[in-house]
Scaffold this motif. Sequence first.
Motif, mmCIF file in Angstrom:
data_model
loop_
_atom_site.group_PDB
_atom_site.id
_atom_site.type_symbol
_atom_site.label_atom_id
_atom_site.label_comp_id
_atom_site.label_asym_id
_atom_site.label_seq_id
_atom_site.Cartn_x
_atom_site.Cartn_y
_atom_site.Cartn_z
ATOM 1 N N LEU A 145 -20.772 9.419 3.851
ATOM 2 C CA LEU A 145 -20.074 9.121 5.101
ATOM 3 C C LEU A 145 -18.568 9.191 4.907
ATOM 4 N N GLY A 146 -18.086 8.670 3.785
ATOM 5 C CA GLY A 146 -16.662 8.741 3.484
ATOM 6 C C GLY A 146 -16.175 10.176 3.422
ATOM 7 N N TYR A 147 -16.976 11.037 2.814
ATOM 8 C CA TYR A 147 -16.589 12.446 2.716
ATOM 9 C C TYR A 147 -16.566 13.099 4.102
ATOM 10 N N ALA A 148 -17.515 12.745 4.949
ATOM 11 C CA ALA A 148 -17.511 13.275 6.321
ATOM 12 C C ALA A 148 -16.237 12.830 7.049
ATOM 13 N N TYR A 149 -15.903 11.542 6.941
ATOM 14 C CA TYR A 149 -14.670 11.041 7.559
ATOM 15 C C TYR A 149 -13.445 11.756 6.982
ATOM 16 N N GLU A 150 -13.432 11.927 5.670
ATOM 17 C CA GLU A 150 -12.292 12.593 5.015
ATOM 18 C C GLU A 150 -12.121 14.007 5.560
ATOM 19 N N ARG A 151 -13.215 14.737 5.657
ATOM 20 C CA ARG A 151 -13.151 16.120 6.165
ATOM 21 C C ARG A 151 -12.728 16.156 7.631
ATOM 22 N N LEU A 152 -13.047 15.087 8.369
ATOM 23 C CA LEU A 152 -12.637 15.010 9.776
ATOM 24 C C LEU A 152 -11.190 14.552 9.929
ATOM 25 N N GLY A 153 -10.552 14.164 8.825
ATOM 26 C CA GLY A 153 -9.181 13.661 8.883
ATOM 27 C C GLY A 153 -9.109 12.204 9.289
ATOM 28 N N GLU A 154 -10.228 11.510 9.271
ATOM 29 C CA GLU A 154 -10.286 10.087 9.611
ATOM 30 C C GLU A 154 -10.162 9.295 8.308
ATOM 31 N N TYR A 155 -8.934 9.297 7.781
ATOM 32 C CA TYR A 155 -8.690 8.815 6.422
ATOM 33 C C TYR A 155 -8.900 7.320 6.246
ATOM 34 N N GLU A 156 -8.568 6.536 7.254
ATOM 35 C CA GLU A 156 -8.754 5.084 7.123
ATOM 36 C C GLU A 156 -10.245 4.747 6.994
ATOM 37 N N GLU A 157 -11.071 5.410 7.803
ATOM 38 C CA GLU A 157 -12.510 5.181 7.728
ATOM 39 C C GLU A 157 -13.056 5.668 6.385
ATOM 40 N N ALA A 158 -12.561 6.824 5.930
ATOM 41 C CA ALA A 158 -12.991 7.349 4.628
ATOM 42 C C ALA A 158 -12.643 6.371 3.512
ATOM 43 N N GLU A 159 -11.440 5.843 3.557
ATOM 44 C CA GLU A 159 -10.998 4.891 2.539
ATOM 45 C C GLU A 159 -11.884 3.638 2.537
ATOM 46 N N ASN A 160 -12.223 3.151 3.719
ATOM 47 C CA ASN A 160 -13.100 1.979 3.803
ATOM 48 C C ASN A 160 -14.469 2.272 3.187
ATOM 49 N N CYS A 161 -14.999 3.446 3.450
ATOM 50 C CA CYS A 161 -16.297 3.820 2.869
ATOM 51 C C CYS A 161 -16.206 3.900 1.350
ATOM 52 N N TYR A 162 -15.152 4.532 0.841
ATOM 53 C CA TYR A 162 -15.004 4.661 -0.609
ATOM 54 C C TYR A 162 -14.799 3.289 -1.272
ATOM 55 N N LYS A 163 -14.110 2.388 -0.583
ATOM 56 C CA LYS A 163 -13.938 1.033 -1.130
ATOM 57 C C LYS A 163 -15.276 0.305 -1.192
ATOM 58 N N GLN A 164 -16.100 0.484 -0.172
ATOM 59 C CA GLN A 164 -17.432 -0.126 -0.184
ATOM 60 C C GLN A 164 -18.269 0.467 -1.320
ATOM 61 N N GLN A 165 -18.200 1.784 -1.466
ATOM 62 C CA GLN A 165 -18.924 2.450 -2.540
ATOM 63 C C GLN A 165 -18.466 1.912 -3.903
ATOM 64 N N TYR A 166 -17.153 1.790 -4.078
ATOM 65 C CA TYR A 166 -16.577 1.281 -5.327
ATOM 66 C C TYR A 166 -17.120 -0.110 -5.639
ATOM 67 N N SER A 167 -17.083 -0.981 -4.652
ATOM 68 C CA SER A 167 -17.527 -2.361 -4.833
ATOM 69 C C SER A 167 -18.996 -2.428 -5.236
ATOM 70 N N ILE A 168 -19.826 -1.638 -4.582
ATOM 71 C CA ILE A 168 -21.262 -1.648 -4.881
ATOM 72 C C ILE A 168 -21.530 -1.122 -6.287
ATOM 73 N N ILE A 169 -20.941 0.012 -6.621
ATOM 74 C CA ILE A 169 -21.160 0.608 -7.946
ATOM 75 C C ILE A 169 -20.646 -0.324 -9.038
ATOM 76 N N LYS A 170 -19.483 -0.923 -8.808
ATOM 77 C CA LYS A 170 -18.920 -1.852 -9.791
ATOM 78 C C LYS A 170 -19.849 -3.042 -10.008
ATOM 79 N N ASN A 171 -20.381 -3.589 -8.921
ATOM 80 C CA ASN A 171 -21.274 -4.753 -9.027
ATOM 81 C C ASN A 171 -22.611 -4.419 -9.686
ATOM 82 N N ILE A 172 -23.109 -3.214 -9.449
ATOM 83 C CA ILE A 172 -24.411 -2.839 -10.009
ATOM 84 C C ILE A 172 -24.276 -2.399 -11.472
ATOM 85 N N PHE A 173 -23.289 -1.541 -11.748
ATOM 86 C CA PHE A 173 -23.211 -0.888 -13.056
ATOM 87 C C PHE A 173 -22.031 -1.316 -13.929
#
Length: 185
Positions: free
Chosen positions: A85-113
């Motif tokens: 979803l972040g990549y879709a937002y990034e490609r659409l130029g919706e950078y704030e939404e993309a950043e929020n998605c990547y931050k969520q992804q970061y948090s989840i991966i960090k907590n799991i692994f």
Amino acid sequence: MAGIYDDQNEIKKSEEYFLKSLSIKEKLYGKKHLKLVDSLNYLGSFYLNRNKLNLAKKYHQRALSIIKAKKNIPTEQEARTYSYLGYAYERLGEYEEAENCYKQQYSIIKNIFGEDHPKMYYVLLNMGSLSLKQANYRNAIIHYVKVKNSIEKLHGKKSIKLVFPLKNLANAHERLAEYLSLIHI
């Protein structure tokens, strides 16, 4: 079947089978079952690859909404969906939404692994790429240095895995230098 047609560049047949697969799963499980998430993400990625960005976003958003409604504990599947979803937002130029998605992804991966896990490379590369597009070169450098350091720690300083982050790091430094030279004119 859809993947085979996709590999053979038979776009219409591939799309037809992706949609058919989703339809069958919806009839079997209902429209809000976790078994739909992979099909929705496959469709979203299919459309991303064909530059149908709003369709891609729609399918990835639906996948994420199903996950969030059904799961209390974040999963790797949720992190992957945030990435798509972040990549879709990034490609659409919706950078704030993309950043929020990547931050969520970061948090989840960090907590799991944990922070030094190889899955974190992709998250940080996504964040670095987004930072470059936003002309936030210093932030991009920070993300790429984290990837570089983590790879060196796990695989050594001569690892082939360093090629991509080092190329990105050089690109970010070059863009930062260009930017700084422009503001000092």
